[in-house]
Design a protein around this motif. Sequence first.
Motif, PDB file in Angstrom:
ATOM      1  N   LYS A  16       0.830  -1.207   0.000  1.00 35.93           N
ATOM      2  CA  LYS A  16       0.000   0.000   0.000  1.00 35.93           C
ATOM      3  C   LYS A  16       0.862   1.254   0.000  1.00 35.93           C
TER       4      LYS A  16
ATOM      5  N   GLY B  26      -2.812   5.140  -9.409  1.00 32.63           N
ATOM      6  CA  GLY B  26      -3.589   5.677  -8.293  1.00 32.63           C
ATOM      7  C   GLY B  26      -2.939   6.927  -7.725  1.00 32.63           C
ATOM      8  N   ASN B  27      -1.609   6.907  -7.604  1.00 31.96           N
ATOM      9  CA  ASN B  27      -0.902   8.086  -7.119  1.00 31.96           C
ATOM     10  C   ASN B  27      -0.929   9.209  -8.143  1.00 31.96           C
TER      11      ASN B  27
ATOM     12  N   GLY C 114       0.034  -0.165  -9.997  1.00 30.24           N
ATOM     13  CA  GLY C 114      -0.412   0.609  -8.848  1.00 30.24           C
ATOM     14  C   GLY C 114      -0.084   2.082  -8.905  1.00 30.24           C
ATOM     15  N   SER C 115       0.803   2.476  -9.809  1.00 29.98           N
ATOM     16  CA  SER C 115       1.284   3.860  -9.805  1.00 29.98           C
ATOM     17  C   SER C 115       0.238   4.858 -10.267  1.00 29.98           C
TER      18      SER C 115
ATOM     19  N   ASP D  42       6.926   6.679  -2.277  1.00 32.68           N
ATOM     20  CA  ASP D  42       5.821   7.117  -3.119  1.00 32.68           C
ATOM     21  C   ASP D  42       5.380   8.521  -2.719  1.00 32.68           C
TER      22      ASP D  42
ATOM     23  N   GLY E  70      -7.913   5.382 -18.262  1.00 33.57           N
ATOM     24  CA  GLY E  70      -8.201   6.368 -17.222  1.00 33.57           C
ATOM     25  C   GLY E  70      -7.964   7.800 -17.674  1.00 33.57           C
TER      26      GLY E  70
ATOM     27  N   PHE F 194      -3.352   9.831 -10.343  1.00 34.83           N
ATOM     28  CA  PHE F 194      -4.678  10.430 -10.339  1.00 34.83           C
ATOM     29  C   PHE F 194      -4.929  11.234  -9.071  1.00 34.83           C
ATOM     30  N   SER F 195      -4.285  10.881  -7.973  1.00 33.77           N
ATOM     31  CA  SER F 195      -4.454  11.651  -6.741  1.00 33.77           C
ATOM     32  C   SER F 195      -3.888  13.060  -6.869  1.00 33.77           C
TER      33      SER F 195
ATOM     34  N   ASP G 104      -7.406  11.003  -0.257  1.00 34.17           N
ATOM     35  CA  ASP G 104      -7.731   9.639  -0.679  1.00 34.17           C
ATOM     36  C   ASP G 104      -9.026   9.565  -1.490  1.00 34.17           C
TER      37      ASP G 104
ATOM     38  N   GLY H  34      -4.508   1.004 -17.450  1.00 32.20           N
ATOM     39  CA  GLY H  34      -5.121   1.979 -16.556  1.00 32.20           C
ATOM     40  C   GLY H  34      -4.849   3.406 -16.975  1.00 32.20           C
TER      41      GLY H  34
ATOM     42  N   ASP I  43       0.702  -0.701 -15.441  1.00 32.54           N
ATOM     43  CA  ASP I  43      -0.495   0.142 -15.398  1.00 32.54           C
ATOM     44  C   ASP I  43      -0.786   0.786 -16.749  1.00 32.54           C
TER      45      ASP I  43
END
Length: 406
Positions: free
Chosen positions: A81, A108-109, A105-106, A343, A142, A111-112, A363, A138, A135
């Motif tokens: 995580k 998600g960071n 997984g990258s 991260d 995305g 897009f944040s 989040d 994604g 990714d």
Amino acid sequence: MKRPVRDKWKMSLLCLLSAAMLLPAQSVDAQDRPDAMPTGRTPVAIKDGVYPASYFPNTEILGESEMRITALGTGMPNQTKAAVSISFLVELGNGDKFLFDIGMGSMGNLFSLRPDFAKLDKVFFSHLHVDHVGDFMGLHIGSWLSGRYEPLRIFGPTGSTPEMGTKAFVENMKAAYEWDLQGRAGALPDDGAKLEVTEFDYMQENVVVYEENGVVIRSWPAIHSLDGSVSYSLEWSGLKYVFGGDTYPNSWYVKYAEGADVASHEAFLPPDLLATYFGWDLTQATYVSTRVHTEPPAFGKVMDAVKPRHALGYHSVLSPENYQAILEGIRTTYDGDLTLARDLTVVNVTKDQIVVRDAAVDDFVFPPSVTEAYIEAPRSEEKEPSEKVLAGKWPGYTPPPMPDEK
């Protein structure tokens, strides 16, 4: 002699290690900076080189000759995580944005951070391990949903055979999710579904693979697993960032990373910790750590030869014990300015200073707003299921009227 480690938060050594951040004397430490700006504030320019303690996305205007590097993923293939797989975002004061690798997984960071995806359409692959390109789907879908209405541009190396290269990877990936692409046709801008691939010879040394808008990106070979791994440098406005990808210490990196303001390179787990982490025997762990990747003392030797303004290590899970072991290993061979990236580590670079901070993200952040150009971009006719499928609609439910039917 080793430089002292300063505690960014003025807490215990354990807290420093958990933060996984080394801020050496020559870099600007955020501990004396003003209180961080709240989210939602209108972006402002940084005055007198004084940065907030944390980076809040879309609250700061980059200077005309400023670079911002954000670590989107710094971990291993079996991500956690706190440490997803490898990816770095580079943003420039001229508005250009670039992605170097897009590991699992990258996104998600990414897009944040709520970036303007209309400007984020250039991705550079170092090699085709899934912890560096996992990714891909994604990002493609995305970003298409989130404001990108031009084709996604992919740059990457050839392989030892055509089917091992970047072009084959992209074509096969796109074929694998063709159902998804066709299902969104018409609802989203047509060109956003497209992919443009620039594939270059992985053995070319310091070759220019991108040159637009004053930005020059070069590639050279790396040594990792199979033929077809590369490293990159990005040069713009008198600044230079180097992204190593994954590699055994090699002469090309030492030669072509010269003059880097920020040189990023893997600083992998030492063999004993790698053996514990994966449950391997020490022989296997030693081979992977010292023959396929770059262990901490070797990272230090590379940086001692390159002598960047700031060294940036990655590719580990920075638990307190791992952080300490990597740091101690590096400091046996290198005493220069250093950050072990985790991260959402953020590095602002100007000719006068280098500032290292963490990004503070929500989040539950909303997706970025799309532009008028995105809304007006050409779209083909929307598709829907066949009549034989639509005949199965349940008569017990009637959907609410569409807005234009009221």
